[in-house]
Write a protein that holds these residues in place. Structure first.
Motif, PDB file in Angstrom:
ATOM      1  N   UNK A   1      -7.691  -1.793  13.721  1.00 22.74           N
ATOM      2  CA  UNK A   1      -7.991  -3.224  13.751  1.00 22.74           C
ATOM      3  C   UNK A   1      -8.212  -3.781  12.339  1.00 22.74           C
ATOM      4  N   UNK A   2      -8.699  -2.941  11.425  1.00 20.36           N
ATOM      5  CA  UNK A   2      -9.032  -3.395  10.071  1.00 20.36           C
ATOM      6  C   UNK A   2      -7.874  -3.232   9.094  1.00 20.36           C
ATOM      7  N   UNK A   3      -6.763  -2.650   9.534  1.00 20.17           N
ATOM      8  CA  UNK A   3      -5.629  -2.382   8.644  1.00 20.17           C
ATOM      9  C   UNK A   3      -5.039  -3.669   8.067  1.00 20.17           C
ATOM     10  N   UNK A   4      -5.079  -4.753   8.829  1.00 22.92           N
ATOM     11  CA  UNK A   4      -4.510  -6.021   8.362  1.00 22.92           C
ATOM     12  C   UNK A   4      -5.311  -6.626   7.210  1.00 22.92           C
ATOM     13  N   UNK A   5      -6.529  -6.153   6.984  1.00 21.96           N
ATOM     14  CA  UNK A   5      -7.356  -6.670   5.898  1.00 21.96           C
ATOM     15  C   UNK A   5      -6.983  -6.057   4.545  1.00 21.96           C
ATOM     16  N   UNK A   6      -6.091  -5.042   4.541  1.00 26.75           N
ATOM     17  CA  UNK A   6      -5.706  -4.376   3.308  1.00 26.75           C
ATOM     18  C   UNK A   6      -4.624  -5.144   2.546  1.00 26.75           C
ATOM     19  N   UNK A   7      -3.929  -6.062   3.238  1.00 22.33           N
ATOM     20  CA  UNK A   7      -2.844  -6.800   2.582  1.00 22.33           C
ATOM     21  C   UNK A   7      -2.748  -8.207   3.108  1.00 22.33           C
ATOM     22  N   UNK A   8      -1.956  -9.034   2.397  1.00 21.05           N
ATOM     23  CA  UNK A   8      -1.729 -10.425   2.808  1.00 21.05           C
ATOM     24  C   UNK A   8      -0.249 -10.712   2.642  1.00 21.05           C
ATOM     25  N   UNK A   9       0.359 -11.269   3.694  1.00 20.89           N
ATOM     26  CA  UNK A   9       1.787 -11.619   3.646  1.00 20.89           C
ATOM     27  C   UNK A   9       2.006 -12.785   2.692  1.00 20.89           C
ATOM     28  N   UNK A  10       3.124 -12.736   1.955  1.00 22.50           N
ATOM     29  CA  UNK A  10       3.462 -13.821   1.019  1.00 22.50           C
ATOM     30  C   UNK A  10       4.682 -14.569   1.495  1.00 22.50           C
TER      31      UNK A  10
ATOM     32  N   UNK B   1       2.123  -6.544  -5.816  1.00 15.27           N
ATOM     33  CA  UNK B   1       2.999  -7.187  -4.836  1.00 15.27           C
ATOM     34  C   UNK B   1       4.016  -6.141  -4.399  1.00 15.27           C
ATOM     35  N   UNK B   2       4.016  -5.806  -3.116  1.00 18.97           N
ATOM     36  CA  UNK B   2       4.940  -4.804  -2.571  1.00 18.97           C
ATOM     37  C   UNK B   2       6.000  -5.527  -1.751  1.00 18.97           C
ATOM     38  N   UNK B   3       7.269  -5.203  -2.013  1.00 21.02           N
ATOM     39  CA  UNK B   3       8.386  -5.763  -1.269  1.00 21.02           C
ATOM     40  C   UNK B   3       9.100  -4.628  -0.551  1.00 21.02           C
ATOM     41  N   UNK B   4       9.291  -4.776   0.765  1.00 25.41           N
ATOM     42  CA  UNK B   4       9.946  -3.755   1.578  1.00 25.41           C
ATOM     43  C   UNK B   4      11.161  -4.373   2.256  1.00 25.41           C
ATOM     44  N   UNK B   5      12.302  -3.712   2.128  1.00 28.61           N
ATOM     45  CA  UNK B   5      13.518  -4.190   2.771  1.00 28.61           C
ATOM     46  C   UNK B   5      13.728  -3.498   4.105  1.00 28.61           C
TER      47      UNK B   5
END
Length: 79
Positions: free
Chosen positions: A70-79, A46-50
């Motif tokens: 286009x595929x970059x969004x598949x590397x992470x999911x917003x929480x 879980x990565x948190x960025x301020x």
């Protein structure tokens, strides 16, 4: 993969130098702990960025060295 490189590849931060500066100033954390730019990122972290007064929290779904825009969004999911 290094944290600064992951942030660039996943397009969460546009440039690796900006990602480096964010890590050095303590605005990025992995699993609740402040992280350096050289910290290893693995699936499930879980990565948190301020960003100013806003905070972005994402879960790492995949780690790849290179990926198309286009595929970059598949590397992470917003929480």
């Amino acid at each position: 993969m290094r944290l600064d490189k992951y942030l660039k590849v996943s397009r969460l931060i546009k440039r690796r130098t900006v990602a480096n500066e964010a890590c050095d100033s303590g605005r990025v954390s992995i699993n609740g702990r402040p992280a350096k730019a050289s910290a290893e990122v693995k699936q499930g972290d879980i990565i948190t960025i301020g960003f100013g007064n806003k905070e972005v929290k994402v879960e790492v779904l995949d780690v790849q060295e290179t990926v198309k825009k286009e595929e970059a969004k598949e590397l992470f999911r917003y929480l």
